[in-house]
Design a protein around this motif. Structure first.
Motif, PDB file in Angstrom:
ATOM      1  N   ASP A 126       0.877  -1.368  -0.089  1.00  0.00           N
ATOM      2  CA  ASP A 126      -0.092  -0.030   0.192  1.00  0.00           C
ATOM      3  C   ASP A 126       0.804   1.022   0.121  1.00  0.00           C
ATOM      4  OD1 ASP A 126      -2.830   1.019   0.624  1.00  0.00           O
ATOM      5  OD2 ASP A 126      -1.715   2.068   2.179  1.00  0.00           O
ATOM      6  N   ASP A 127       2.048   1.412   0.758  1.00  0.00           N
ATOM      7  CA  ASP A 127       2.810   2.565   0.912  1.00  0.00           C
ATOM      8  C   ASP A 127       3.812   2.492  -0.528  1.00  0.00           C
ATOM      9  OD1 ASP A 127       2.292   2.839   3.392  1.00  0.00           O
ATOM     10  OD2 ASP A 127       4.028   1.975   4.510  1.00  0.00           O
TER      11      ASP A 127
ATOM     12  N   SER B 217       2.992   5.577  -3.047  1.00  0.00           N
ATOM     13  CA  SER B 217       4.461   6.397  -3.413  1.00  0.00           C
ATOM     14  C   SER B 217       4.545   6.673  -4.912  1.00  0.00           C
ATOM     15  CB  SER B 217       5.595   5.922  -2.771  1.00  0.00           C
ATOM     16  OG  SER B 217       5.880   4.639  -3.569  1.00  0.00           O
ATOM     17  N   GLN B 218       3.809   5.824  -5.739  1.00  0.00           N
ATOM     18  CA  GLN B 218       3.868   5.876  -6.897  1.00  0.00           C
ATOM     19  C   GLN B 218       2.577   6.573  -7.639  1.00  0.00           C
ATOM     20  OE1 GLN B 218       6.662   4.544  -8.755  1.00  0.00           O
ATOM     21  NE2 GLN B 218       7.227   4.452  -6.334  1.00  0.00           N
TER      22      GLN B 218
ATOM     23  N   THR C  50      -2.331   6.376 -14.072  1.00  0.00           N
ATOM     24  CA  THR C  50      -2.124   5.937 -13.042  1.00  0.00           C
ATOM     25  C   THR C  50      -2.774   4.514 -12.969  1.00  0.00           C
ATOM     26  OG1 THR C  50      -1.881   5.903 -10.773  1.00  0.00           O
ATOM     27  CG2 THR C  50      -3.835   6.805 -11.606  1.00  0.00           C
ATOM     28  N   ALA C  51      -2.860   3.858 -11.790  1.00  0.00           N
ATOM     29  CA  ALA C  51      -3.336   2.351 -11.518  1.00  0.00           C
ATOM     30  C   ALA C  51      -3.932   2.348 -10.229  1.00  0.00           C
ATOM     31  CB  ALA C  51      -2.283   1.197 -11.803  1.00  0.00           C
ATOM     32  N   VAL C  52      -4.650   1.145  -9.895  1.00  0.00           N
ATOM     33  CA  VAL C  52      -5.481   0.890  -8.712  1.00  0.00           C
ATOM     34  C   VAL C  52      -4.824  -0.150  -7.922  1.00  0.00           C
ATOM     35  CG1 VAL C  52      -7.624   0.664  -7.443  1.00  0.00           C
ATOM     36  CG2 VAL C  52      -7.580   1.906  -9.780  1.00  0.00           C
ATOM     37  N   LEU C  53      -4.654  -0.067  -6.576  1.00  0.00           N
ATOM     38  CA  LEU C  53      -4.356  -1.290  -6.008  1.00  0.00           C
ATOM     39  C   LEU C  53      -5.523  -1.647  -4.835  1.00  0.00           C
ATOM     40  CD1 LEU C  53      -2.269  -3.376  -4.649  1.00  0.00           C
ATOM     41  CD2 LEU C  53      -1.739  -1.543  -3.253  1.00  0.00           C
ATOM     42  N   ILE C  54      -6.025  -2.565  -4.659  1.00  0.00           N
ATOM     43  CA  ILE C  54      -6.913  -2.991  -3.701  1.00  0.00           C
ATOM     44  C   ILE C  54      -6.302  -4.114  -2.795  1.00  0.00           C
ATOM     45  CG2 ILE C  54      -9.367  -3.912  -3.134  1.00  0.00           C
ATOM     46  CD1 ILE C  54     -10.026  -2.859  -6.077  1.00  0.00           C
ATOM     47  N   CYS C  55      -6.265  -3.634  -1.519  1.00  0.00           N
ATOM     48  CA  CYS C  55      -5.788  -4.605  -0.564  1.00  0.00           C
ATOM     49  C   CYS C  55      -6.905  -5.025   0.357  1.00  0.00           C
ATOM     50  CB  CYS C  55      -4.746  -4.044   0.305  1.00  0.00           C
ATOM     51  SG  CYS C  55      -3.216  -3.900  -0.642  1.00  0.00           S
ATOM     52  N   ILE C  56      -7.384  -6.178   0.720  1.00  0.00           N
ATOM     53  CA  ILE C  56      -8.146  -6.860   1.518  1.00  0.00           C
ATOM     54  C   ILE C  56      -7.585  -7.640   2.407  1.00  0.00           C
ATOM     55  CG2 ILE C  56     -10.560  -7.722   2.076  1.00  0.00           C
ATOM     56  CD1 ILE C  56     -11.262  -6.818  -0.731  1.00  0.00           C
TER      57      ILE C  56
END
Length: 392
Positions: free
Chosen positions: A61-62, A66-67, A166-172
């Motif tokens: 996530d960090d 940062s990107q 940009t792009a998407v990060l999903i963390c569950i």
């Protein structure tokens, strides 16, 4: 001077030992998502309690933030809708980006409208209104089929990110706590958005207990082929040594050889114990004084007491009387326990009569089934705690 160790659930340690290969592999995939503006296979990270799953997710996530990525974080929980939690987390992130003028344009406005449609479907009463000041997008995320509607939402979010470069990060996190229906919808949605001619730049990482891969496969048979699976296990001796040594050297101190060996042996590769033990040891020294066996012996005992009061006791207290009897029977074994042996120790004719009790302990996250006919504790060291508690 501060203590270089950082014990606690999900708290990032000063030195992330033994997880370099997994972290590097996942970050490489994330870079490809960004560079190609297309999705990659979703990732599942599983392991016992205290192995660093949440820490790994926080690291990713960090990195995403940062990107300049759109980063969504959710922790699943029993009895709570994963779809609602995900929608709320997406809304909070989009509102933040909108305020900062990080995402703009028609694709972004469309994503907000689709989110509004999705929110109205999963919460028609408006009990969880997210304050979206935009009309819903007709024909998107409003079918009433959660898997299709979630796919629409993730697709619109990915298109907005692609439009913004940009792009998407999903963390569950704690994904095994989600209902089977929510997991099925998640599997289908991730599968569908990855099957298009131009997959959107959405990257998913889920984390949970060792039961998670089997739970996902139960929800959708193709899940075992859809995800990339990583398992976090105990640290080897070299990684455990680094986890102890690197923070202490940053503190300006050092370990005496026999003291370090004793600390490594006591931890048995368990990352959570290393942080707690290192913290208790460093509370007793004044850098640049060396750490000796005296501090380590006291630190190990203090760390064990701390884990007994918190990590182990809380789980022990959650179990019913029968559940505790079951776990006492397990604690006799060194490693996984065979159900037939547990039944015999509990005076049962066969293991069949234990199925309901076994399933409840699994649902409560106290044990898991590493293979058919066997069970093991989800927290390393639980058997030792039970045996010590019985002796007191």
């Amino acid at each position: 001077m501060g203590n270089p160790f950082n014990p606690g659930a999900g708290r990032k340690p000063p030195y992330l030992a033994g997880r370099g290969k997994v972290t590097s592999s996942v970050k490489t995939d994330m870079r490809r998502v960004y560079e190609d503006s297309e999705g990659m296979r979703p990732v599942i990270v599983s392991g016992l309690r205290g192995m660093g799953k949440t820490v790994l997710l926080r690291e990713l996530d960090d990195f995403a933030r940062s990107q300049g990525w759109v980063a969504i974080w959710v922790e699943a929980s029993k009895g709570d809708s994963l779809a609602r939690k995900l929608a709320q987390a997406i809304y909070v992130e989009l509102r933040r980006l909108r305020s900062a003028e990080r995402l703009t344009g028609r694709a972004f406005e469309h994503a907000l409208a689709v989110l509004r449609s999705f929110q109205l479907k999963i919460d028609p009463s408006g009990a969880y209104s997210f304050g979206i000041d935009i009309d819903p997008a007709k024909g998107y995320a409003d079918s009433g089929d959660l898997s299709l509607d979630l796919g629409d939402l993730l697709g619109a979010l990915g298109e907005a990110a692609r439009d913004a470069g940009t792009a998407v990060l999903i963390c569950i996190d704690e994904l095994q706590e989600a209902s089977i229906d929510d997991l099925r919808a998640l599997n289908v949605a991730l599968h569908n958005i990855g099957q298009g001619s131009a997959p959107v730049p959405v990257f998913f990482v889920g984390a949970g207990l060792p039961t998670l891969p089997a739970v996902l496969a139960e929800a959708s048979t193709y899940a075992e082929r859809m995800y990339r699976f990583y398992t976090l296990d105990t640290l080897d001796a070299g990684a455990a040594r680094a986890a102890y040594v690197e923070p202490v050297e940053e503190l300006g101190s050092r370990w005496e050889s026999d003291a370090l060996n004793a600390a490594i042996e006591a931890a048995a590769g368990y990352p959570y114990f290393i942080q707690q033990c290192g913290f208790c040891i460093c509370e007793q020294i004044e850098p640049p004084a060396a750490i000796t066996v005296v501090e380590v012996t006291a630190g190990i005992e203090l760390a064990r007491e701390e884990l007994a009061r918190g990590l182990y006791r809380s789980r022990w207290d959650r179990a019913t009387v029968k559940g505790k009897e079951f776990m006492r029977a397990m604690a006799i074994d060194d490693g996984a326990s065979q159900l037939g042996d547990i039944a015999q120790r509990m005076g049962k004719k066969s293991a069949n009569g234990l199925s309901v009790l076994r399933d409840r302990l699994i649902r409560d996250g106290l044990i898991y089934a590493p293979e058919r006919g066997y069970v093991a504790f989800t927290v390393p060291g639980m058997a030792d705690y039970i045996e010590r508690a019985e002796e007191m």
